[in-house]
Scaffold this motif. Structure first.
Motif, mmCIF file in Angstrom:
data_model
loop_
_atom_site.group_PDB
_atom_site.id
_atom_site.type_symbol
_atom_site.label_atom_id
_atom_site.label_comp_id
_atom_site.label_asym_id
_atom_site.label_seq_id
_atom_site.Cartn_x
_atom_site.Cartn_y
_atom_site.Cartn_z
ATOM 1 N N THR A 53 76.128 65.629 18.629
ATOM 2 C CA THR A 53 76.899 65.418 17.556
ATOM 3 C C THR A 53 76.247 66.294 16.453
ATOM 4 O O THR A 53 77.267 66.928 15.891
ATOM 5 N N GLN A 93 68.083 57.109 9.592
ATOM 6 C CA GLN A 93 69.320 57.111 10.310
ATOM 7 C C GLN A 93 69.808 55.571 10.576
ATOM 8 O O GLN A 93 70.728 55.139 10.918
ATOM 9 N N ASN A 130 71.763 56.670 16.389
ATOM 10 C CA ASN A 130 73.158 56.456 16.033
ATOM 11 C C ASN A 130 73.916 55.663 16.982
ATOM 12 O O ASN A 130 75.104 55.558 16.962
ATOM 13 N N TRP A 183 77.006 49.957 14.070
ATOM 14 C CA TRP A 183 77.428 50.350 12.891
ATOM 15 C C TRP A 183 77.662 51.779 12.581
ATOM 16 O O TRP A 183 78.256 52.247 11.894
ATOM 17 N N GLY A 184 77.166 52.705 13.907
ATOM 18 C CA GLY A 184 77.509 53.970 13.979
ATOM 19 C C GLY A 184 78.955 53.968 14.483
ATOM 20 O O GLY A 184 79.540 53.217 14.988
ATOM 21 N N SER A 211 70.610 61.188 16.269
ATOM 22 C CA SER A 211 72.044 61.103 17.215
ATOM 23 C C SER A 211 71.337 59.660 18.019
ATOM 24 O O SER A 211 72.239 58.879 18.396
ATOM 25 N N GLY A 246 73.273 54.379 9.840
ATOM 26 C CA GLY A 246 74.484 54.774 10.701
ATOM 27 C C GLY A 246 75.012 56.025 9.984
ATOM 28 O O GLY A 246 76.175 56.442 10.668
ATOM 29 N N SER A 247 74.590 56.438 8.937
ATOM 30 C CA SER A 247 75.216 57.852 8.388
ATOM 31 C C SER A 247 74.204 59.105 8.503
ATOM 32 O O SER A 247 73.248 59.193 7.868
ATOM 33 N N GLY A 248 74.824 59.862 9.335
ATOM 34 C CA GLY A 248 74.306 61.231 9.569
ATOM 35 C C GLY A 248 73.947 62.041 8.149
ATOM 36 O O GLY A 248 73.076 62.652 8.055
#
Length: 438
Positions: A388, A110, A152, A156-157, A149, A113-115
């Motif tokens: 999230t 993670q 995140n 950058w999240g 999460s 920052g991209s789930g």
């Protein structure tokens, strides 16, 4: 009235998803259409909302379809088998160690920052291991989602970027006090993983799977994959497939090209390498396409759902009216109250509605009572961010469900209370150490 209709629309959709009475596609599509009609919008306007919503998730749909096919081929040719066998050998089938490892792997994945990329990296690799050890795949999804999460909260999240935009401040300055919360959160999640892993171990033993914890060679456990699906005839291309898989993942993390494009290229290379005959290539696509197309339709329906809720302004109305109906004596503690109920809010509001509609209202109100804007921000971020990946409004979660072959309703039933409780504990710690002022 618009808020009431919006709340009823979301509540009906959530209830339908949890109950499993209708498919997610039906609930996500028909219920908001009914809500829009009830709010006085005509079919033409609803059509525009649909177009806007589906366009917002189209790139996710493309990525999803080709990601499923790509990782399906990689599993067919056994790319992840040595990793799985190695983890089994190291843990000797210890489900507690696997649960803890899941948290660590997800946290590392993670960092970009991209789930979506986190799920794409972790689930295809770890799901076969969970299946071999007879572990609950919903535990995998809950641990990956919670770990992702926590991480995140990086600058950058998405959440911090939205809050920084509202407060007009540097996102790095906003993030620094949250670093300690992230570290504490990951440590607590590892502890939770140990507890849940122990519970899972007992459940497996109860179901007659005690042999998973014995000294026998667990690497001989049969995979659920059909031998016919393996490319046993092309073992010499194994390392080429490994290089291809990690190259696609590397490009995905790097972000130099759209994720969907990267997976399309990956599929176009993987097919001729492993299946020289055209009929075999088409056979692999046909084998993996049904699941990909099914979940793609659900993501499009989710996009329509969000498009209608946003287009009708239901989400903004809900955010505004929720604050207006609260009694006066709770107003100075409004940021704490919203933070405590941050995870349930994820079932009602999109990320944009939460941070761009609800947060500015809360921040404006509580600052009038001497609460700092940063305390309001941290309360709402920490309280909400854990939820999230338990919300049907999250496209990345639908991607994860498709990769794992799981259902939204069952995931909510399994994960919601644990994730909400974890969020409240983390919020309490933030208050105790002074990150959030009351």
């Amino acid at each position: 009235m618009l808020s009431i209709i919006g709340l009823l629309t979301i509540l009906i959709v959530v209830v339908l998803l949890i109950s499993g009475k209708v498919s997610p596609f039906v609930g996500l599509l028909l219920v908001p259409i009914g809500g829009a009609f009830a709010a006085g919008f005509n079919l033409g306007q609803i059509g525009e909302f649909f177009t806007s919503g589906t366009q917002s998730v189209f790139s996710v749909v493309v990525m999803f379809i080709f990601a499923i096919i790509f990782f399906g081929i990689m599993q067919d040719v056994g790319v992840f088998d040595p990793l799985i066998n190695k983890m089994i050998a190291l843990t000797r089938g210890n489900v507690i160690a696997v649960a803890v490892g899941t948290v660590v792997i997800a946290a590392i994945a993670q960092m970009d920052g991209s789930g979506a990329s986190t799920f794409l990296i972790t689930i295809p690799a770890l799901l076969p291991l969970y299946k071999r050890l007879k572990m609950n795949p919903y535990l995998l999804l809950m641990l990956v989602g919670t770990s992702a999460s926590i991480v995140n909260m990086v600058p950058w999240g998405g959440p911090l970027g939205r809050v920084a935009a509202v407060l007009e401040m540097d996102v790095t300055e906003l993030w620094r006090p949250l670093i300690q919360i992230q570290l504490i959160g990951l440590v607590l999640l590892v502890v939770l993983a140990v507890v849940l892993g122990y519970r899972e171990k007992r459940l497996i033993a109860k179901n007659g799977e005690e042999s998973r914890e014995t000294d026998e060679d667990t690497s001989t456990i049969d995979s659920e994959d059909s031998p016919a699906d393996k490319s046993a005839g092309y073992p010499k291309f194994y390392w080429l497939n490994v290089v291809l898989a990690f190259s696609v993942i590397g490009i995905l993390v790097w972000g130099i090209i759209p994720a969907g494009f990267a997976f399309m290229i990956g599929v176009s290379i993987a097919l001729p390498i492993n299946y020289p005959k055209i009929q075999d290539q088409m056979g692999r696509i046909q084998a993996h396409a049904p699941g990909a197309i099914l979940m793609a339709t659900i993501i499009l329906a989710a996009g329509s759902f969000l498009g209608i809720l946003n287009g009708t302004d239901m989400l903004n109305s809900i955010a505004t009216d929720l604050v207006n109906v609260l009694p006066a004596f709770v107003i100075p503690y409004l940021h704490i109250i919203i933070g405590v109920f941050g995870v349930p809010f994820d079932l009602l509001l999109s990320t944009d509605a939460y941070y761009f509609a609800l947060f500015p209202i809360v921040e404006q109100i509580v600052t009038g009572f001497g609460v700092s804007s940063l305390s309001a921000a941290y309360a709402m971020i920490i309280g909400n961010i854990i939820g999230t990946f338990v919300s049907p409004l999250s496209p990345a979660l639908w991607l994860a469900l498709g990769l794992a072959g799981l259902e939204m309703g069952k995931h909510i039933r399994y994960s919601f209370m644990m994730m909400w409780g974890f969020s409240i504990v983390l919020l309490g710690i933030a208050i105790a150490i002074g990150v959030i002022a009351i």
